[in-house]
Design a protein around this motif. Structure first.
Motif, PDB file in Angstrom:
ATOM      1  N   TYR A   1      16.246  18.718  98.201  1.00  0.00           N
ATOM      2  CA  TYR A   1      15.125  17.836  97.888  1.00  0.00           C
ATOM      3  C   TYR A   1      14.483  18.179  96.541  1.00  0.00           C
ATOM      4  N   MET A   2      14.768  19.355  96.008  1.00  0.00           N
ATOM      5  CA  MET A   2      14.062  19.846  94.828  1.00  0.00           C
ATOM      6  C   MET A   2      14.500  19.095  93.578  1.00  0.00           C
ATOM      7  N   ALA A   3      13.530  18.621  92.814  1.00  0.00           N
ATOM      8  CA  ALA A   3      13.825  17.923  91.560  1.00  0.00           C
ATOM      9  C   ALA A   3      14.393  18.911  90.543  1.00  0.00           C
TER      10      ALA A   3
ATOM     11  N   GLN B   1      17.891  11.948  87.231  1.00  0.00           N
ATOM     12  CA  GLN B   1      17.743  13.289  86.663  1.00  0.00           C
ATOM     13  C   GLN B   1      16.589  13.353  85.664  1.00  0.00           C
ATOM     14  N   VAL B   2      16.270  12.238  85.050  1.00  0.00           N
ATOM     15  CA  VAL B   2      15.171  12.184  84.073  1.00  0.00           C
ATOM     16  C   VAL B   2      13.904  11.707  84.785  1.00  0.00           C
ATOM     17  N   PRO B   3      12.837  12.526  84.829  1.00  0.00           N
ATOM     18  CA  PRO B   3      11.632  12.133  85.581  1.00  0.00           C
ATOM     19  C   PRO B   3      11.049  10.792  85.167  1.00  0.00           C
TER      20      PRO B   3
ATOM     21  N   VAL C   1       9.848  21.673  81.177  1.00  0.00           N
ATOM     22  CA  VAL C   1       9.571  20.337  81.704  1.00  0.00           C
ATOM     23  C   VAL C   1       8.352  20.405  82.620  1.00  0.00           C
ATOM     24  N   LYS C   2       7.393  19.539  82.391  1.00  0.00           N
ATOM     25  CA  LYS C   2       6.166  19.546  83.170  1.00  0.00           C
ATOM     26  C   LYS C   2       6.417  19.035  84.583  1.00  0.00           C
ATOM     27  N   ILE C   3       5.817  19.728  85.546  1.00  0.00           N
ATOM     28  CA  ILE C   3       5.912  19.287  86.933  1.00  0.00           C
ATOM     29  C   ILE C   3       4.857  18.205  87.178  1.00  0.00           C
ATOM     30  N   THR C   4       5.276  17.022  87.581  1.00  0.00           N
ATOM     31  CA  THR C   4       4.358  15.909  87.839  1.00  0.00           C
ATOM     32  C   THR C   4       4.654  15.336  89.223  1.00  0.00           C
ATOM     33  N   GLU C   5       3.967  14.221  89.534  1.00  0.00           N
ATOM     34  CA  GLU C   5       4.207  13.571  90.813  1.00  0.00           C
ATOM     35  C   GLU C   5       5.626  13.036  90.920  1.00  0.00           C
ATOM     36  N   LYS C   6       6.345  12.956  89.774  1.00  0.00           N
ATOM     37  CA  LYS C   6       7.715  12.463  89.803  1.00  0.00           C
ATOM     38  C   LYS C   6       8.651  13.420  90.557  1.00  0.00           C
ATOM     39  N   CYS C   7       8.257  14.700  90.721  1.00  0.00           N
ATOM     40  CA  CYS C   7       9.089  15.592  91.531  1.00  0.00           C
ATOM     41  C   CYS C   7       8.990  15.201  93.009  1.00  0.00           C
ATOM     42  N   ASP C   8       7.812  14.678  93.425  1.00  0.00           N
ATOM     43  CA  ASP C   8       7.692  14.129  94.777  1.00  0.00           C
ATOM     44  C   ASP C   8       8.561  12.896  94.943  1.00  0.00           C
ATOM     45  N   VAL C   9       8.632  12.075  93.883  1.00  0.00           N
ATOM     46  CA  VAL C   9       9.443  10.858  93.944  1.00  0.00           C
ATOM     47  C   VAL C   9      10.914  11.228  94.148  1.00  0.00           C
ATOM     48  N   TYR C  10      11.356  12.298  93.473  1.00  0.00           N
ATOM     49  CA  TYR C  10      12.737  12.753  93.642  1.00  0.00           C
ATOM     50  C   TYR C  10      12.991  13.152  95.100  1.00  0.00           C
ATOM     51  N   GLY C  11      12.103  13.987  95.645  1.00  0.00           N
ATOM     52  CA  GLY C  11      12.265  14.397  97.046  1.00  0.00           C
ATOM     53  C   GLY C  11      12.235  13.219  97.998  1.00  0.00           C
ATOM     54  N   PHE C  12      11.378  12.222  97.687  1.00  0.00           N
ATOM     55  CA  PHE C  12      11.324  11.016  98.511  1.00  0.00           C
ATOM     56  C   PHE C  12      12.652  10.260  98.457  1.00  0.00           C
TER      57      PHE C  12
ATOM     58  N   LEU D   1       2.537   9.226 100.238  1.00  0.00           N
ATOM     59  CA  LEU D   1       2.686   9.875  98.932  1.00  0.00           C
ATOM     60  C   LEU D   1       1.881   9.153  97.855  1.00  0.00           C
ATOM     61  N   ALA D   2       1.902   7.825  97.896  1.00  0.00           N
ATOM     62  CA  ALA D   2       1.139   7.054  96.908  1.00  0.00           C
ATOM     63  C   ALA D   2      -0.352   7.394  97.017  1.00  0.00           C
ATOM     64  N   HIS D   3      -0.835   7.571  98.248  1.00  0.00           N
ATOM     65  CA  HIS D   3      -2.246   7.913  98.450  1.00  0.00           C
ATOM     66  C   HIS D   3      -2.550   9.299  97.882  1.00  0.00           C
ATOM     67  N   LEU D   4      -1.672  10.255  98.120  1.00  0.00           N
ATOM     68  CA  LEU D   4      -1.872  11.596  97.566  1.00  0.00           C
ATOM     69  C   LEU D   4      -1.866  11.555  96.037  1.00  0.00           C
ATOM     70  N   HIS D   5      -0.943  10.803  95.465  1.00  0.00           N
ATOM     71  CA  HIS D   5      -0.858  10.743  94.007  1.00  0.00           C
ATOM     72  C   HIS D   5      -2.084  10.071  93.396  1.00  0.00           C
ATOM     73  N   GLN D   6      -2.680   9.128  94.112  1.00  0.00           N
ATOM     74  CA  GLN D   6      -3.922   8.524  93.632  1.00  0.00           C
ATOM     75  C   GLN D   6      -5.037   9.556  93.562  1.00  0.00           C
ATOM     76  N   LEU D   7      -4.951  10.559  94.424  1.00  0.00           N
ATOM     77  CA  LEU D   7      -5.947  11.643  94.446  1.00  0.00           C
ATOM     78  C   LEU D   7      -5.525  12.819  93.577  1.00  0.00           C
ATOM     79  N   ASN D   8      -4.476  12.620  92.764  1.00  0.00           N
ATOM     80  CA  ASN D   8      -3.949  13.667  91.877  1.00  0.00           C
ATOM     81  C   ASN D   8      -3.475  14.894  92.652  1.00  0.00           C
ATOM     82  N   ILE D   9      -2.882  14.659  93.806  1.00  0.00           N
ATOM     83  CA  ILE D   9      -2.326  15.739  94.617  1.00  0.00           C
ATOM     84  C   ILE D   9      -0.813  15.589  94.637  1.00  0.00           C
ATOM     85  N   ILE D  10      -0.120  16.630  94.219  1.00  0.00           N
ATOM     86  CA  ILE D  10       1.338  16.658  94.294  1.00  0.00           C
ATOM     87  C   ILE D  10       1.723  17.431  95.555  1.00  0.00           C
ATOM     88  N   HIS D  11       2.623  16.872  96.330  1.00  0.00           N
ATOM     89  CA  HIS D  11       2.989  17.501  97.595  1.00  0.00           C
ATOM     90  C   HIS D  11       3.878  18.725  97.386  1.00  0.00           C
ATOM     91  N   TYR D  12       4.857  18.622  96.531  1.00  0.00           N
ATOM     92  CA  TYR D  12       5.810  19.686  96.185  1.00  0.00           C
ATOM     93  C   TYR D  12       6.870  19.951  97.243  1.00  0.00           C
TER      94      TYR D  12
END
Length: 918
Positions: free
Chosen positions: A801-803, A889-891, A811-822, A746-757
């Motif tokens: 798993y959904m943030a 609950q707070v990104p 609320v803007k969807i960011t990589e933090k929604c992946d962090v929630y699922g993780f 996930l960290a690698h994807l986020h470095q490439l500005n890719i959100i998994h969702y």
């Protein structure tokens, strides 16, 4: 009813104590009822699931025989209250009755509530230890205003808020203080701390302290232990640390310090442990540090240090090699005679590496990875006879591995990958009998049979080399082997026998076209005995060496077995010719159709070429192999691996023997145009990471889109957690590796500005080596019409798993929604429970269950029961707490995945820092 009886008893006890005061005051023996009363009141607020307090009886005259209680034998008063009883509940005011209490140790329970200032200010109290509980709230400012003779305060690993009370500086008798991992946020350490001149041990680690370190601390000349790691301290490295002359252990790792390490560090003659890793330090280490002759562990990894390796460790000499003009050679000097751990990895050091190892007989770990070192590995490396771990990976070292390496007979972990080493693997490696991990790169020649003698080997990576020959049969004798990667070499022949190599992942042996066996889906050629040819007229004389009389007629009669063999061979030859003719016709027809490989969109997959406008072309990033022989598998339900919100996944085999997974998208209305789809999918195809499923190709028409990915043989994490038999479950080691590997992907994807969702256990696959591979990423790039509502409706299987921000448009969807699922995934892996479980009359949400257990002090009970206690509590509980933090609950309160990786690595190896695992 119980509480009414208890209060009646307490009232009665109090009246009895008052009524008998005159009688008791006439004797020299003090009243014991105060201690009994206080402890019974304390017990009333406590849950005791293991019945450790069952000996605490309200009818007893004295508590001195109670479990966990110690008394002064002369005074018969309670002086010590001990820990480790798995208690939960609140720290009540009953303890205030213990007027002679000297040591209060309630560590490693799950106690909650707030601390009463009166408890800290007990005149007799010397030691208070409430570490590793769930005590919350804030520490009142007046908590230490009248701290009496208090010497030691241990409050680590609780959930306090606010800041360190300023009155802490008024405790003139303080010797030891541990306020680590308390959740203090963005406050500076009070200057008053430097006025407590008796302090010998200070631990403020794992908080979020910011700003500079108080300069007043330089007055703490008796302090031997100082840990400020895992904070946000900033500014240049303080020069005045050199004035703390008694320091034996100094840890400033994972902060924001910058500048150079000052010369004053050399004044710390008693220094044994020095950890400045993960900061922004520049240049090199000062020569004055050669005076730190008692150093046992030195860690300056993950900084920005440049130039040659420090001369006081690696004694510089001007030795210019034939092809290395103007480059200094480096040799280890005599300064570190006691050093056991030396980590200078992940810096910008350069120079030629050589070792003068006479003074380093105690060295156990040497990590110089991720620098820019050049030249060969010197043979004197073999003189490090105590060395356990040697990591020289990710440099620019060349030449061969020296044969002298066999002298390092204690080696357990050898990492030389990502260099430009060549030549052979030396046979002397058989002397490293403890070796568990071995990793090389750019090597040639066969794999020596001596590796089969390393009975402790667990992980071997010989991938991407130029190794030749056959695999030694002795490899089948390695009983502890967990992974063996020999992909992308020039090896040939049959894989060794045995359970391990019969079930090895195909990716671990790929890229060796001449290998054969079940793992590469290629049968090995049979070795048949030559047919026996006999002449019935042969006599005994001819057998003895004389020619038969009819030899000139060349009369040969074949045996029945020979005739059968010839017949079979003839049949095979005819079959080969027929197949060859058919292939030639197909190729000719394909070439005439001007479509190298086409599939009819209407029939999904057609063996016949077509020029229909709806036809498409399969594109493989590594070429265009004909998969028409396996295309029919997509129409076979038996080859379906699973279905998700965006389509079904099938397994099929390419003509070259490779097994791939094909995802057939079922969201055609959301797919981009062909050019956009092609451009985006090619970007995804370039993403390479060991913990991500590789995208190998695609197929596109307006009505059919396919994604071709590598096939991961071990199945999904969901299957391992929820569908396996009770006797076949993931160990704690496996679970931790899966959590850490998924975090890295996930960290690698986020470095490439890719959100998994779409983080969920069914999208985490396990390869044959037990490593996780995250799949199904990048859909948002391919499907531009996806929004949070489409995602919410499509990813029903990701329920739990959904943030929460998916439900709010603002609320803007960011990589933090992946962090929630993780975070949910982490708790699923540790507990073995699904994110949402439906009972007969209830719905259990995993996050809520773990959070409630943590608040009640039962978090250890949440660990998967199949582990049956075979897990380290000191790892499992922090990992679950990390999962809860990720599901905030707070990104903005959730950590970034890079921070998650650092925390996981520290949880696994708190004493060794962040070991390179990549």
């Amino acid at each position: 009813m119980k509480m009414e009886k208890l209060y009646t008893f307490l009232l009665f006890s109090l009246l009895l104590a008052v009524a008998s005061f005159q009688v008791r005051s006439l004797t020299l023996t003090p009243s014991l009822n105060d201690d009994v009363l206080g402890l019974i009141v304390f017990k009333a607020d406590i849950q005791d699931p293991t019945l450790k307090l069952s000996t605490w009886k309200e009818d007893d005259d004295t508590p001195c025989n109670w479990n966990g209680v110690k008394c002064n034998p002369r005074l018969n008063r309670v002086t010590e209250l001990l820990d480790g009883f798995s208690l939960s509940g609140r720290v009540g005011r009953g303890l205030l009755q213990l007027k002679f209490l000297r040591k209060l140790s309630l560590a490693k329970n799950n106690l909650s509530g707030t601390i009463s200032p009166s408890l800290v200010n007990l005149e007799s109290l010397r030691i208070i230890d409430l570490s590793e509980n769930s005590v919350s709230g804030f520490i009142p400012d007046d908590s230490f205003k009248q701290c009496g003779a208090l010497k030691s305060v241990y409050l680590a690993n609780n959930i306090f808020s606010d800041k360190i009370p300023g009155t802490l500086g008024s405790c003139a008798t303080l010797v030891n203080i541990d306020l680590s991992d308390l959740g203090f946020e963005w406050f500076e350490v009070p200057d008053e701390i430097g006025s407590r001149l008796l302090l010998r041990s200070i631990d403020f680690s794992w908080n979020s302290f910011s700003g500079p370190v108080p300069q007043t601390m330089q007055k703490l000349s008796l302090c031997s232990y100082l840990n400020l790691s895992m904070n946000s301290f900033s500014g240049d490295f303080p020069e005045w640390f050199g004035e703390m002359e008694s320091l034996e252990s100094l840890d400033l790792s994972v902060n924001n310090f910058s500048g150079q390490v000052p010369d004053s560090i050399g004044k710390l003659k008693s220094l044994k442990v020095l950890n400045f890793s993960a900061n922004g330090l520049i240049e090199s280490l000062p020569a004055s540090m050669e005076n730190n002759v008692d150093l046992l562990a030195l860690n300056f990894s993950q900084n920005l240090m440049t130039g040659e390796l420090p001369g006081w460790i690696f004694n510089s000499e001007n030795k210019v090699g034939a092809n290395m003009d103007n480059v200094n050679s480096i040799s280890l000097g005599p300064s570190l005679q006691k050093i056991q751990v030396l980590d200078l990895s992940q810096n910008l050091f350069s120079g030629v590496l050589s070792f003068d190892t006479g003074a380093l007989s105690s060295l156990k770990l040497l990590n110089l990875s991720r620098n820019s070192l050049v030249g060969p590995i010197p043979g004197t490396i073999g003189e490090l006879t105590a060395l356990d771990v040697l990591d020289l990976s990710r440099n620019q070292l060349n030449g061969s591995i020296p044969t002298e390496i066999g002298g390092a007979c204690s080696l357990k972990d050898l990492r030389l990958n990502a260099n430009i080493l060549n030549g052979k693997i030396p046979t002397s490696i058989e002397n490293c009998t403890f070796l568990r991990i071995i990793s090389h790169n750019k090597l040639s020649s066969p794999i020596p049979a001596e590796i089969g003698k390393l009975s402790n080997l667990e992980n071997v990576d010989l991938s991407f080399n130029s190794l030749t020959g056959t695999l030694p049969k002795q490899l089948a004798n390695l009983p502890h082997l967990l992974s063996f990667n020999i992909s992308h070499n020039n090896l040939r022949g049959e894989l060794p026998a045995g359970i391990f190599f019969n079930t090895i992942s195909p990716t671990a042996v790929s890229g060796n076209p001449l290998l054969c066996g079940s793992a590469v889906n290629k049968s090995c050629p049979a070795v048949l005995p030559k047919p026996i040819v006999l002449n019935p007229n042969t006599t005994a004389d001819s057998i003895s060496g004389e020619l038969p009389p009819n030899v000139g007629h060349k009369r040969i009669v074949l045996s029945i077995s020979a005739l059968i063999a010839i017949g079979a061979a003839a049949f095979i030859v005819v079959g080969v010719i027929a197949i060859t003719v058919l292939n030639l016709r197909v190729k000719s027809s394909t070439s005439r159709s001007a479509a190298p490989l086409t599939f009819s969109a209407g029939e999904e997959f057609s063996r016949s070429p077509t020029t229909d406008a709806n036809s498409g072309k399969l594109v493989m990033f590594s070429g265009e192999p004909d998969i028409s022989t396996g295309a029919h598998a997509l129409l076979n339900k038996d080859c379906e691996l699973g279905r998700g919100g965006f389509g079904a996944v099938y397994r099929t085999v390419l003509q070259d023997g490779r097994t791939v997974a094909i995802k057939k998208l079922t969201v055609s209305s959301l797919v981009k145009s062909q050019e956009e789809f092609k451009r985006e999918v090619k970007k995804l195809g370039k993403i390479s990471h060991p913990n991500l499923v590789a995208l190998e190709g695609y197929y596109w028409t307006p009505s059919l889109q396919l994604l071709i990915s590598e096939f991961v043989s071990g199945g999904s994490l969901h299957k391992h957690l929820h569908e396996g038999s009770s006797g076949n479950y993931l160990s704690w080691h496996d679970r931790f590796r899966i959590i850490l590997g998924t975090a890295k992907s996930l960290a690698h994807l986020h470095q490439l500005n890719i959100i998994h969702y779409n983080i969920k256990s069914s999208n985490v696959l396990i390869d044959g080596s037990g490593e996780p591979k995250l799949g199904d990423f990048g859909l948002a790039r391919l499907l531009p019409m996806l929004d949070r509502y489409v995602l919410s409706s499509k990813i029903q299987s990701a329920l739990g798993y959904m943030a929460p921000e998916f439900a709010c448009r603002t609320v803007k969807i960011t990589e933090k929604c992946d962090v929630y699922g993780f975070g949910v995934l982490v708790m699923e892996v540790v507990t073995g429970k699904r994110p949402v479980e439906y009972m007969e009359d209830d719905v259990v949400v995993l996050c809520d269950m773990v959070r409630g257990a943590l608040e009640e002090g039962r978090v250890e009970e949440c660990v998967d029961g199949r582990l049956q206690g075979k897990f380290p509590v000191e790892e499992a509980i922090p990992v679950m707490k990390l999962g809860l933090i990720c599901t905030s609950q707070v990104p903005s309160n959730r950590p970034y995945m890079g921070e998650v990786i650092k925390i996981l690595e520290l949880i696994r190896c708190p004493s060794e820092g962040q070991e390179d695992s990549g």
